[in-house]
Design an enzyme around this catalytic site. Structure first.
Site, PDB file in Angstrom:
ATOM      1  N   HIS A   1       3.981   0.245   2.622  1.00  0.00           N
ATOM      2  CA  HIS A   1       4.053  -0.869   3.567  1.00  0.00           C
ATOM      3  C   HIS A   1       3.106  -1.977   3.134  1.00  0.00           C
ATOM      4  CE1 HIS A   1       0.162   0.223   5.491  1.00  0.00           C
ATOM      5  NE2 HIS A   1       0.553   1.486   5.352  1.00  0.00           N
TER       6      HIS A   1
ATOM      7  N   HIS B   1      -4.514  -4.073  16.192  1.00  0.00           N
ATOM      8  CA  HIS B   1      -5.926  -3.732  16.372  1.00  0.00           C
ATOM      9  C   HIS B   1      -6.703  -3.928  15.070  1.00  0.00           C
ATOM     10  CE1 HIS B   1      -4.698  -0.856  19.894  1.00  0.00           C
ATOM     11  NE2 HIS B   1      -4.361  -2.124  20.103  1.00  0.00           N
TER      12      HIS B   1
ATOM     13  N   HIS C   1       0.844  -1.195   0.000  1.00  0.00           N
ATOM     14  CA  HIS C   1       0.000   0.000   0.000  1.00  0.00           C
ATOM     15  C   HIS C   1       0.877   1.241   0.000  1.00  0.00           C
ATOM     16  CE1 HIS C   1      -2.972   2.967   1.098  1.00  0.00           C
ATOM     17  NE2 HIS C   1      -2.433   3.167   2.286  1.00  0.00           N
TER      18      HIS C   1
ATOM     19  N   HIS D   1       0.936   4.587   1.258  1.00  0.00           N
ATOM     20  CA  HIS D   1       0.191   5.301   2.289  1.00  0.00           C
ATOM     21  C   HIS D   1       0.174   6.804   2.033  1.00  0.00           C
ATOM     22  CE1 HIS D   1      -1.110   5.685   6.662  1.00  0.00           C
ATOM     23  NE2 HIS D   1      -0.954   6.929   6.249  1.00  0.00           N
TER      24      HIS D   1
ATOM     25  N   PHE E   1     -10.646  -3.815  14.031  1.00  0.00           N
ATOM     26  CA  PHE E   1     -10.866  -2.370  14.092  1.00  0.00           C
ATOM     27  C   PHE E   1     -10.775  -1.779  12.689  1.00  0.00           C
ATOM     28  CE2 PHE E   1      -9.861   1.433  17.114  1.00  0.00           C
ATOM     29  CZ  PHE E   1     -10.713   2.243  16.405  1.00  0.00           C
TER      30      PHE E   1
ATOM     31  N   HIS F   1      -8.182   5.647   3.682  1.00  0.00           N
ATOM     32  CA  HIS F   1      -7.563   5.572   2.361  1.00  0.00           C
ATOM     33  C   HIS F   1      -8.353   6.433   1.375  1.00  0.00           C
ATOM     34  CE1 HIS F   1      -5.201   1.606   3.001  1.00  0.00           C
ATOM     35  NE2 HIS F   1      -5.549   2.099   4.185  1.00  0.00           N
TER      36      HIS F   1
ATOM     37  N   HIS G   1      -5.924   5.714  19.538  1.00  0.00           N
ATOM     38  CA  HIS G   1      -5.943   4.960  18.292  1.00  0.00           C
ATOM     39  C   HIS G   1      -5.730   5.895  17.097  1.00  0.00           C
ATOM     40  CE1 HIS G   1      -7.333   1.232  20.190  1.00  0.00           C
ATOM     41  NE2 HIS G   1      -8.067   2.016  20.966  1.00  0.00           N
TER      42      HIS G   1
ATOM     43  N   HIS H   1      -9.464   2.480   9.135  1.00  0.00           N
ATOM     44  CA  HIS H   1      -9.019   1.523  10.147  1.00  0.00           C
ATOM     45  C   HIS H   1      -8.086   2.165  11.154  1.00  0.00           C
ATOM     46  CE1 HIS H   1      -4.932   1.064   8.347  1.00  0.00           C
ATOM     47  NE2 HIS H   1      -5.573   1.264   7.195  1.00  0.00           N
ATOM     48  N   CYS H   2      -7.944   1.492  12.277  1.00  0.00           N
ATOM     49  CA  CYS H   2      -6.901   1.846  13.227  1.00  0.00           C
ATOM     50  C   CYS H   2      -5.561   1.433  12.638  1.00  0.00           C
ATOM     51  CB  CYS H   2      -7.138   1.129  14.553  1.00  0.00           C
ATOM     52  SG  CYS H   2      -5.836   1.414  15.777  1.00  0.00           S
ATOM     53  N   HIS H   3      -4.570   2.332  12.717  1.00  0.00           N
ATOM     54  CA  HIS H   3      -3.267   2.007  12.122  1.00  0.00           C
ATOM     55  C   HIS H   3      -2.335   1.296  13.090  1.00  0.00           C
ATOM     56  CE1 HIS H   3      -0.336   2.131   8.940  1.00  0.00           C
ATOM     57  NE2 HIS H   3      -1.196   2.794   8.186  1.00  0.00           N
ATOM     58  N   ILE H   4      -2.848   0.878  14.233  1.00  0.00           N
ATOM     59  CA  ILE H   4      -2.129  -0.095  15.053  1.00  0.00           C
ATOM     60  C   ILE H   4      -2.460  -1.458  14.456  1.00  0.00           C
ATOM     61  CG2 ILE H   4      -1.932  -1.139  17.344  1.00  0.00           C
ATOM     62  CD1 ILE H   4      -2.646   1.624  18.506  1.00  0.00           C
TER      63      ILE H   4
ATOM     64  N   HIS I   1      -6.998   6.044  10.207  1.00  0.00           N
ATOM     65  CA  HIS I   1      -6.555   6.354   8.840  1.00  0.00           C
ATOM     66  C   HIS I   1      -7.660   6.033   7.857  1.00  0.00           C
ATOM     67  CE1 HIS I   1      -4.193   6.702   5.253  1.00  0.00           C
ATOM     68  NE2 HIS I   1      -4.092   5.403   5.037  1.00  0.00           N
TER      69      HIS I   1
ATOM     70  N   HIS J   1       0.033  -4.396   3.249  1.00  0.00           N
ATOM     71  CA  HIS J   1      -1.326  -4.314   3.774  1.00  0.00           C
ATOM     72  C   HIS J   1      -1.974  -5.686   3.687  1.00  0.00           C
ATOM     73  CE1 HIS J   1      -4.363  -1.866   5.554  1.00  0.00           C
ATOM     74  NE2 HIS J   1      -3.890  -0.730   5.079  1.00  0.00           N
TER      75      HIS J   1
END
Length: 537
Positions: free
Chosen positions: A128, A475, A83, A85, A480, A419, A414, A469-472, A417, A130
């Protein structure tokens, strides 16, 4: 332009990481030296001693990046996706690189060409994996789009590969194993790929070299899977000029919190006595949130200073970055009627956690077997027809959307993000007021802690399914996330020609055996580490 070749490894992230790896051989690594252009073969493999390379382009250049999968490690997932980002992919949703949302993963020994424009975008981005939590094993790198006509260029003298600073977490156990464990903490922080861990050796630290009297645009990228960092440089202030690829009005700070997925450009003036100074990135990771043995640290070294570790001390921050003090520089102002709840579409997403599983409005996200984009192109148009059930929100075309997310304290703050868009943060977490006049514009925002909330706005002018989504990563993997399907009726026309290679990704991936997918024994390995596990589904 001829294609360049680069080996991109998963086991060792960025330069010099070998000294902190517990499950791979230790080799000396060369520092970042190859700068990739817009036409590149990105070859992804295991245990090859080379970092994720720095990718640099000029504003307006066309991307043609061929992701080649040569993964072989049976302990890890052997398919992949990449992806880009922060790149909005307007008209090219099919190369957004999100497994099971915009494509199927790229199978072992196969490739997929990502050809797209970054239409009028410039700034600090990154790339990164995905696919599941594969990013946590090191599939990530910096992506910078330079603007020769940057309106803030008068503030700095130097802006190149040497001023990019990546912040990441590193784990001594592979991600497929850790994904089964409820709650996991990193072993160390990497700054430009270098770091130390508790009980580990005095391994080399990253050095950022500066010349007295010059001004440097430092591009900070939080590539972590989990922690946020409080970034500072001893005895130096910084001027923030960019957040997530969007220029801001200059703001002087002495420290800043940067969450997973976020980026900042800051101008540092090298006007202190010639010496070595600590660069600090303090994570919110329990047990790791200290500077013992100079972990979580790098070195700012003035030309002429001795080659030695700094002796400077950290002082209390008096000018920390406060997000609502940031203001967009270009075309400021949120879209729509400047009043809360007066957008065309008003959404409220309530996040909960039960037993480690996250849900959004009561539904945990589980990736569908057929990518959402393929479902739309095959005729599904309504939320009731799109999978995963309850996790796809259909939005009309060219509407102003206002999204409110109350904070979930568990695991927070949290980083949220979206897209396909940048958005205006009309209410930052922790701030009671709204700003529709000149809010900061970005693509990752904190949902806050305790009784806080964040509110953002954007316009649905980019037809296609977009991940929120949460970028952790842990999670996200635990549910999430949702998908925003913008004007599905328009998606086919908006995307136009989709290459045949995209159509072949799913049949190829779906034909893989469990052994070809990889990480077959990850649950058994997790059982040997912890009893606090997610169900083995």
């Amino acid at each position: 332009m001829p294609f360049l070749n680069v080996i991109f490894m998963l086991w060792l992230h960025l330069a010099h990481a070998a000294s902190i790896i517990s499950r791979s051989n230790s080799y000396p690594l060369n520092s970042r030296s190859n700068t990739l252009g817009p036409e590149t073969n990105l070859i992804i493999s295991n245990k090859v001693i080379s970092p994720g390379r720095f990718c640099a382009l000029l504003k307006g250049e066309h991307f043609a990046i061929n992701v080649v999968n040569r993964l072989t490690d049976d302990e890890m997932l052997k398919s992949t996706s990449v992806h880009w980002h922060g790149i909005r992919q307007n008209g090219t949703n099919y190369v957004d690189g999100v497994s099971f949302v915009t494509q199927c993963p790229i199978a072992q020994n196969h490739s997929f060409l990502h050809s797209f424009e970054a239409r009028n975008q410039a700034g600090t981005f990154w790339y990164h994996s995905h696919y599941s939590t594969q990013q946590c094993d090191g599939l990530r790198g910096a992506l910078i789009i330079y603007d020769p006509e940057d309106p803030l260029s008068y503030l700095y003298d130097v802006d190149d590969e040497t001023t990019v600073i990546t912040l990441a977490d590193w784990y001594h156990i592979v991600a497929p194993v850790l994904s089964h464990i409820i709650g996991t903490n990193a072993n160390s922080t990497l700054i430009n790929g270098l770091g130390r861990y508790q009980g580990g050796p005095q391994s080399e630290l990253a050095v950022v070299s500066v010349e007295y009297g010059k001004r440097y645009r430092l591009r900070l990228i939080a590539m972590s899977c989990d922690p946020n960092f409080v970034f500072s440089i001893d005895n130096h202030n910084m001027t923030v000029i960019e957040a997530d690829g969007e220029l801001t009005q200059p703001l002087l700070v002495d420290s800043l919190q940067i969450l997973a997925g976020q980026r900042y450009s800051v101008v540092l003036v090298a006007n202190k006595p010639v010496d070595n100074y600590w660069i600090r990135a303090l994570p919110n990771t329990l047990g790791l949130n200290n500077f013992i043995n100079n972990q979580n640290s790098a070195i700012l070294r003035y030309n002429g200073a001795p080659v030695a570790e700094p002796t400077t001390n950290q002082t209390e921050s008096t000018m920390p970055l406060v997000e609502n003090n940031l203001h967009a520089l270009i075309n400021p102002g949120a879209p729509g009627i400047p009043e809360y709840g007066k957008a065309d579409i008003n959404l409220k997403l309530v996040v909960n956690n039960s037993g480690g599983i996250y849900s959004v409005n009561g539904v945990p996200y589980k990736p569908p077997t057929v990518p959402v984009l393929l479902q739309i192109l095959s005729g599904a148009q309504q939320a009731t027809d799109l999978l995963p059930t309850g996790s796809v929100y259909v939005l009309g075309a060219n509407k102003v959307v206002e999204l409110t997310m109350p904070a979930l304290n568990a695991g927070g703050p949290h980083p949220i993000h979206i897209h396909g868009h940048s958005f205006d943060v009309v209410q930052s977490a922790g701030n009671s007021s709204f700003n529709y006049v000149n809010p900061v514009r970005r693509d990752v925002v904190s949902s806050g802690i305790l009784s806080q909330q964040m509110v953002i706005r954007w316009v649905t002018d980019n037809s296609g399914p977009w991940f929120l989504h949460c970028h952790i990563d842990w999670h996200l993997d635990a549910g999430f996330a949702i998908v925003m399907a913008e004007s599905p009726l328009d998606t086919q026309a908006h995307l136009g020609y989709i290459p045949n290679a995209w159509d072949e990704l799913c049949p190829t991936f779906n034909s893989l055996t469990p052994a070809q997918i990889g990480a077959q024994n990850s649950y058994q390995e997790a059982q040997n580490i912890s009893t606090l596990l997610f169900p083995n589904t």
